[in-house]
Design an enzyme around this catalytic site. Structure first.
Site, PDB file in Angstrom:
ATOM      1  N   ASP A 174       0.838  -1.084  -0.178  1.00  0.00           N
ATOM      2  CA  ASP A 174      -0.039   0.007  -0.051  1.00  0.00           C
ATOM      3  C   ASP A 174       0.843   1.195   0.146  1.00  0.00           C
ATOM      4  OD1 ASP A 174      -2.075   1.929   0.389  1.00  0.00           O
ATOM      5  OD2 ASP A 174      -2.754   0.948   2.331  1.00  0.00           O
ATOM      6  N   ASP A 194     -10.419   4.234  -1.112  1.00  0.00           N
ATOM      7  CA  ASP A 194     -10.924   3.264  -0.293  1.00  0.00           C
ATOM      8  C   ASP A 194     -12.557   3.210  -0.461  1.00  0.00           C
ATOM      9  OD1 ASP A 194      -8.622   2.851   0.519  1.00  0.00           O
ATOM     10  OD2 ASP A 194      -8.954   3.223   2.610  1.00  0.00           O
TER      11      ASP A 194
HETATM   12  C1  GLA Z   1      -5.392   2.500   2.773  1.00  0.00           C
HETATM   13  C2  GLA Z   1      -5.911   1.401   1.879  1.00  0.00           C
HETATM   14  C3  GLA Z   1      -6.803   0.420   2.683  1.00  0.00           C
HETATM   15  C4  GLA Z   1      -6.314   0.127   4.191  1.00  0.00           C
HETATM   16  C5  GLA Z   1      -5.705   1.037   4.789  1.00  0.00           C
HETATM   17  C6  GLA Z   1      -4.793   0.835   5.954  1.00  0.00           C
HETATM   18  O1  GLA Z   1      -6.394   3.291   3.106  1.00  0.00           O
HETATM   19  O2  GLA Z   1      -6.348   1.627   0.755  1.00  0.00           O
HETATM   20  O3  GLA Z   1      -7.572  -0.648   1.990  1.00  0.00           O
HETATM   21  O4  GLA Z   1      -5.283  -0.995   3.665  1.00  0.00           O
HETATM   22  O5  GLA Z   1      -4.772   1.852   4.026  1.00  0.00           O
HETATM   23  O6  GLA Z   1      -4.143   1.820   6.678  1.00  0.00           O
END
Ligand code: GLA
Length: 766
Positions: free
Chosen positions: A514, A578
């Site tokens: 990520d 997200d």
């Molecule tokens: C980002 C990702 C999420 C999750 C969070 C964790 O926002 O897009 O899917 O993994 O980080 O902190």
């Protein structure tokens, strides 16, 4: 014209204008869009006369993370002034109290008016209450709740026709913080504001074939009585007809409530409960609630092999494949023509070992019980690609957020087995952010040899991996190419090769990588030239290990990742930011995938983020998804058509019948897992209806007809518009039933925000 007449006409005009403007501007004061802001904590900041002129100004429309404090968490203060005209009170219908609407605050808040605490964390407080820090120990937060505080109009704190000071102390425990939803205002109540429907959405108890719904209405006013009529209707979303369940005149004295029960047959089609209260002044308060309905037929007792029928692994890497099968237990498993190096556990149905020779092997799987057997061919492809079908499993983020722990992961794996999900092809158990030791961007917190450390919630990763593998599941983990993860934990920057090997030592089969803090190291976070190197590096590190690790790229779609994700070794890549459990979000992400189909295929998938069904919450405090049953059918149908990775994000220990049926429909899952690996295209879009079609390996087509409006509809799918000729057999995929033969068109009712998922057979079935 006489002067008297002129005056009368003038008066009439003035009255008319004031009547209009009163209608257009119901009594409210908009609070400033920018407030004074400072990080840190000091009780002086609450004081009315505190001098905040050196503080900076921040919008209350977005979190502080988006306004120059990307990594800040902890305490911060906001302050603003407002003028309170007594005309607000004079024009109001009810004059007992004043309401402060302060939008959403992430995570905790204490609100001071003219130096005095008036409310905290959704509740008004008694005058004289001293602010404490107790909320820091709360197990949950209120980050997505609208703040609304009230105080009596005659409260001596209020300065009518004068300046008032609001100070808000905010505490954020991570990810994002601050006052962030905009629409902050001060209003006077209307009678509707005092009526609360207490419905507990989605809670239905069962009594035989009936659903029993209990709810209440409450008059929250201390001064006013509420009079009116309550009505509850049950709407059939296929015929669009209503039936009355309740109609009653109500008088609710101040601060009282009344309980109700409605009872109706459990439906096997879409229905909505419509609650309505009509007040004496003819205004109304309405609320709707989708009724859960199950389409998936009950599991058969005879054996049935489910899940992906093509599986890829590299030469000499640990092989693990669990044969997913339903049917009355005990089941026995057989596999014919297994390549050298593999063996089958006949009781558990788990194939394991290592294959030295690359190639394609057609293995006959046979599953038997006392009532019969099922046979299918599994194509094992050694030495080409991983993730030949979209990964299916569970990830901790959408339910546990940063409160994830080893126990919660182990419980999720156990629940996958106990609730039978393992029998439908659900495979991965993935830990998201929150397993690592809390980070420090300057000095990575690792062992002296640079090995990454877990935090105290994950005492034994290797053991966890072994437990997960023993069931036949795969084990996933999370990291970031930057020094810190999004949650502020230690990540892989500068330690990529070491971390990849540590993950392999723990038995990891899947890595979500990520972007998070790597953005700080970039000049242009959307530039593929800058995004490619860190993702490529981790891929190189992963393939050097002794395990096959599916590589999930998560950088929110920056730099059109779908165009280069496969080249850097990605097996899947997030195409968007997200997801969360709101129709608008799910709609924007899911239906926004149109056009990306050409980038997906076996071994490389577009990832529109995880499923938001069941109990979700991003932290320890969970709630039932805010998507209605029809919206959930839409969500799962669309993700299956999109060949999207299916990663559940719900608490698996809390699965109701509706959710289980939603995620264990083998024909729906088979569309997602189809081995041709073709992502659906949008082939029709008009008047709030969208039609998405996906080619399947058997030459047939899966088609989703979606109603994206809030009105129930009837729709005729005209075959000439979607390239279908002649008479065709159509199957209802959710119900797993052939509907019949159709020529020229197929007509179907479509519930609001709902879907009809069908399969159109290329050959006319006999
Ligand atoms: C980002 C990702 C999420 C999750 C969070 C964790 O926002 O897009 O899917 O993994 O980080 O902190």
């Amino acid at each position: 014209m006489k002067t008297k007449d002129k005056i009368l006409i003038l008066l009439a005009i003035v009255l008319f204008i004031s009547a209009c403007s009163k209608q257009e501007q119901p009594g409210k004061i908009k609070l400033n869009e920018k407030w004074k802001f400072i990080t840190g904590d000091n009780p002086e900041f609450a004081k009315k006369n505190f001098d905040d002129k050196n503080w900076e100004e921040l919008s209350v429309n977005k979190t502080w993370n988006k306004q120059g404090y990307p990594k800040y968490y902890g305490f911060a203060w906001y302050r603003t002034k407002f003028y309170l005209p007594s005309s607000l009170k004079k024009n109001a219908e009810l004059r007992d109290s004043l309401i402060l609407k302060l939008g959403k605050i992430d995570d905790f808040d204490q609100v001071f008016l003219n130096g005095v605490l008036i409310g905290e964390n959704l509740k008004n407080v008694n005058r004289g209450t001293k602010p404490t820090d107790d909320f820091k120990n709360l197990d949950y937060s209120f980050w997505d709740k609208q703040r609304r505080y009230s105080l009596p109009v005659n409260d001596t704190l209020l300065k009518w026709d004068g300046e008032n000071i609001l100070a808000v102390r905010v505490y954020d425990w991570g990810v994002a913080g601050g006052i962030y939803s905009g629409k902050l205002e001060i209003t006077m109540p209307q009678i509707q504001d005092y009526l609360k429907f207490e419905i507990s959405k989605g809670d239905f108890s069962e009594s035989g074939n009936k659903f029993v719904k209990s709810f209440s209405i409450r008059n929250t006013s201390a001064a006013y009585k509420i009079k009116g009529e309550i009505e509850v209707d049950l709407r059939n979303n296929l015929s669009d007809e209503d039936s009355d369940l309740l109609e009653k005149e109500i008088v609710l004295p101040p601060q009282t409530s009344e309980n109700f029960i409605v009872k109706f047959d459990k439906p096997d089609y879409s229905e909505t409960l419509e609650y309505e209260f009509e007040f004496e002044n003819e205004s109304e308060t309405k609320l709707t609630e989708g009724v859960p309905y199950i389409l998936t037929p009950p599991e058969k007792e005879t054996p049935q092999i489910n899940g992906a029928l093509v599986y890829g692994q590299n030469t000499n890497k640990p092989f693990l494949y669990k044969i997913a099968a339903t049917g009355k237990r005990p089941l026995t498993y057989r596999a014919e023509n297994l390549p050298n190096g593999l063996k089958l556990d006949k009781q558990a149905g788990i194939i394991s070992g290592k294959v030295a020779k690359a190639g394609k092997y057609n293995v006959k799987l046979i599953v038997e019980n006392s009532l019969g057997k099922d046979e299918k061919t599994l194509e094992i492809v050694i030495g080409e690609k991983l993730a030949l079908t979209p990964p299916m499993g569970w990830n901790s983020w959408n339910c546990w957020g940063l409160s994830v722990s080893q126990k919660k992961i182990a419980d999720a794996a156990k629940a996958f087995v106990e609730k039978g999900l393992i029998n439908h092809g659900w495979t991965y158990i993935n830990i998201d952010d929150g397993w690592e030791i809390k980070g420090d961007s300057k000095k990575p917190k690792r062992t002296k040899d640079g090995i990454i450390l877990t935090n105290e919630k994950f005492p034994d990763m290797k053991k966890l991996g072994e437990q997960i593998h023993a069931y036949g599941f795969k084990f996933g983990i999370y990291s970031s190419p930057g020094p810190l993860t999004c949650g502020g934990f230690t990540a892989s920057y500068g330690h990529e090769f070491q971390d990849a090997q540590t993950f392999a030592d723990w038995g990891i089969d899947y890595l979500k990588y990520d972007l998070c803090s790597y953005r700080k190291l970039m000049k242009d976070k959307k530039s593929p030239d800058e995004l490619i190197p860190p993702y490529k590096k981790m891929h190189e590190a992963l393939i050097k290990t002794n395990r096959d690790i599916v590589y999930s790229i998560c950088e929110y779609g920056y730099g059109e990742v779908w165009k280069w994700g496969e080249k850097v070794g990605g097996n899947l890549w997030r195409t968007t930011g997200d997801i969360w459990d709101a129709w608008d979000k799910m709609y924007e992400i899911g239906f926004g995938q149109a056009g990306l189909e050409k980038y997906a295929g076996p071994g490389h998938w577009n990832d529109p983020d995880m499923l938001v069904v069941g109990w979700v919450g991003w932290g320890p405090n969970l709630h039932r998804t805010n998507l209605s049953p029809d919206e959930q059918y839409t969500h799962v149908s669309l993700w299956a058509l999109l060949s999207a990775p299916l990663l559940l994000g719900n608490d698996l220990t809390k699965l109701d019948d509706f959710t289980i049926n939603l995620i264990t429909n083998d024909e729906v899952i088979a569309i997602d897992q189809d081995k041709l690996g073709k992502q659906a295209s949008r082939i029709y879009q008009k008047d709030s209806v969208e039609v998405w079609a996906k080619e399947l390996h058997d030459g047939n087509r899966a088609v989703g007809i979606f109603n994206i409006s809030l009105k129930n509809k009837k729709f005729a799918l005209e075959f000439n518009k979607i390239g279908v000729n002649g008479k065709v057999t159509i199957r209802d995929v959710w119900k797993q039933q052939d509907i019949g033969k159709f020529e020229n068109k197929f007509e179907t009712p479509l519930p609001a925000h709902g879907v009809r998922l069908i399969k159109i057979f290329k050959e006319n079935k006999k």
